[in-house]
Scaffold this motif. Structure first.
Motif, PDB file in Angstrom:
ATOM      1  N   ASN A 132     -23.022   8.113 -25.104  1.00 42.09           N
ATOM      2  CA  ASN A 132     -23.969   7.707 -26.135  1.00 42.09           C
ATOM      3  C   ASN A 132     -23.768   6.228 -26.458  1.00 42.09           C
ATOM      4  OD1 ASN A 132     -26.042   8.153 -28.032  1.00 42.09           O
ATOM      5  ND2 ASN A 132     -24.545   8.313 -29.681  1.00 42.09           N
ATOM      6  N   GLU A 166     -24.611  14.265 -27.583  1.00 43.10           N
ATOM      7  CA  GLU A 166     -26.046  14.072 -27.405  1.00 43.10           C
ATOM      8  C   GLU A 166     -26.328  12.575 -27.328  1.00 43.10           C
ATOM      9  OE1 GLU A 166     -28.435  16.269 -27.022  1.00 43.10           O
ATOM     10  OE2 GLU A 166     -27.285  18.111 -27.380  1.00 43.10           O
ATOM     11  N   CYS A 168     -28.504   9.501 -28.086  1.00 45.01           N
ATOM     12  CA  CYS A 168     -29.567   9.057 -28.991  1.00 45.01           C
ATOM     13  C   CYS A 168     -29.663   7.539 -29.029  1.00 45.01           C
ATOM     14  CB  CYS A 168     -29.354   9.614 -30.402  1.00 45.01           C
ATOM     15  SG  CYS A 168     -27.791   9.130 -31.173  1.00 45.01           S
ATOM     16  N   SER A 195     -32.907   6.640 -27.102  1.00 45.30           N
ATOM     17  CA  SER A 195     -33.495   7.089 -28.364  1.00 45.30           C
ATOM     18  C   SER A 195     -34.632   8.073 -28.159  1.00 45.30           C
ATOM     19  CB  SER A 195     -34.002   5.881 -29.164  1.00 45.30           C
ATOM     20  OG  SER A 195     -35.032   5.214 -28.467  1.00 45.30           O
ATOM     21  N   PRO A 198     -33.742  12.752 -27.653  1.00 40.67           N
ATOM     22  CA  PRO A 198     -33.747  13.857 -28.620  1.00 40.67           C
ATOM     23  C   PRO A 198     -35.120  14.479 -28.841  1.00 40.67           C
ATOM     24  CG  PRO A 198     -32.418  12.034 -29.438  1.00 40.67           C
ATOM     25  CD  PRO A 198     -33.161  11.534 -28.246  1.00 40.67           C
ATOM     26  N   TYR A 199     -36.213  13.796 -28.469  1.00 46.96           N
ATOM     27  CA  TYR A 199     -37.546  14.333 -28.708  1.00 46.96           C
ATOM     28  C   TYR A 199     -37.916  15.450 -27.740  1.00 46.96           C
ATOM     29  CZ  TYR A 199     -38.120  10.337 -31.795  1.00 46.96           C
ATOM     30  OH  TYR A 199     -37.965   9.433 -32.799  1.00 46.96           O
ATOM     31  N   ARG A 200     -37.185  15.570 -26.642  1.00 42.98           N
ATOM     32  CA  ARG A 200     -37.350  16.674 -25.685  1.00 42.98           C
ATOM     33  C   ARG A 200     -38.774  16.782 -25.136  1.00 42.98           C
ATOM     34  NH1 ARG A 200     -32.972  20.124 -25.568  1.00 42.98           N
ATOM     35  NH2 ARG A 200     -31.376  19.650 -27.132  1.00 42.98           N
ATOM     36  N   GLY A 207     -34.995  17.922 -22.665  1.00 40.95           N
ATOM     37  CA  GLY A 207     -33.709  18.522 -22.985  1.00 40.95           C
ATOM     38  C   GLY A 207     -32.774  18.728 -21.815  1.00 40.95           C
ATOM     39  N   LYS A 209     -30.080  17.773 -18.875  1.00 38.29           N
ATOM     40  CA  LYS A 209     -28.895  16.938 -19.045  1.00 38.29           C
ATOM     41  C   LYS A 209     -28.528  16.085 -17.842  1.00 38.29           C
ATOM     42  CE  LYS A 209     -28.072  18.434 -23.208  1.00 38.29           C
ATOM     43  NZ  LYS A 209     -28.251  17.527 -24.363  1.00 38.29           N
TER      44      LYS A 209
END
Length: 283
Positions: A132, A166, A168, A195, A198-200, A207, A209
């Protein structure tokens, strides 16, 4: 091993002076002696080294080691790999490359690959793990002779999954340019802002990985494409796609399990190349 060099010798921008930065330069040429592929030239400086484990085969295997233990903003790594006529070289890394949180600037990786007539080069490093806040800028330029073969693979894992990290913040900027007989055969640019993850949304991997891209320039492409699709279709855990045109094959993978993706990549490479991948890539 030759002496040290400075950042200007690699064509990379100098980092700021507020923090100590890591620089690494690697230049390798491999040639065929009639029976085996041998190292013709090895230049290494800074934080990067290449080791050549004994594979007891005609193919030469090189393992890149980053003694800095990872990259962060301002770090610079440059590699130049040349495969002479009839030589066969596979290049991987010792372990996954970690891109740490950056205080300022990008970690930069520049790779230049040259494959001469009847040669074969497989650039198949371990996954790159983006922490991150990590910032990565990677550029790969490859030049392939008409009857030569190139396997070019890169993969990225977003976050330290065992820690529940996660992403971000941070970003990845990646550019590939591949030339065949002096003409541009393949180009792609990948941009992802941390950034947005996270909105997927579908545009930010929804989402997932990890991702991987495998490009092959060579012969027998249509037959290899059929085999690749059968292998990928047999693993429902990963999103995948494959296409082939004008003497090249492009495979893309995405999923939630980096270990599963690595196993599938290893199976694809082993089957399609009809040759084992470097041992440490299977671990």
């Amino acid at each position: 091993m030759d002496g040290s060099t400075n950042a200007s010798d690699t064509g990379l921008l100098e980092a700021g002076t507020s923090h100590q930065r890591a620089f690494g330069t690697l230049k390798v040429a491999a040639g065929f002696d009639g029976s085996f592929t041998r190292v013709e030239r090895l230049y290494q400086s800074g934080s990067v080294r290449m080791l050549f484990p004994n594979t007891h085969g005609a193919e030469l295997a090189g393992v890149i080691v980053n003694t800095a233990g990872g990259l962060t903003g301002g770090d610079r790594f440059a590699a130049s790999i040349r495969v002479r006529p009839r030589a066969t070289l596979s290049v991987t890394s010792q372990a996954a490359e970690r891109i740490y949180r950056s205080a300022a600037g990008d970690a930069e990786i520049r790779v230049k690959l040259n494959v001469e007539a009847s040669g074969e080069l497989a650039w198949i490093p371990h996954q790159t793990i983006l922490f991150n806040g990590g910032r990565l800028r990677r550029r790969i330029e490859a030049h392939v002779a008409r009857n030569a073969s190139l396997w070019l693979m890169e993969s990225i894992v977003f976050g330290r999954l065992a820690m529940g990290e996660e992403i971000c913040a941070g970003h990845v900027v990646e550019d590939w340019q591949v030339y065949r007989e002096g003409h541009l055969a393949h180009a792609e640019a990948f941009r992802l802002d941390g950034s947005e993850l996270p909105y997927r949304s579908n545009a930010s991997l929804a989402g997932l990985k990890c991702i991987a891209t495998l490009l092959h320039i060579g012969t027998g492409i249509e037959a290899k494409l059929r085999v690749a699709r059968s292998i990928m279709d047999a693993d429902p855990r990963l999103e995948s796609g494959a296409s082939a045109w004008n003497g090249r094959m492009l495979l893309r993978l995405a999923g939630g399990d980096p270990a599963a993706m690595r196993r599938l990549v290893v199976k694809l490479l082993t089957t399609l190349r009809n040759a084992p991948v470097p041992r440490n890539l299977r671990m």
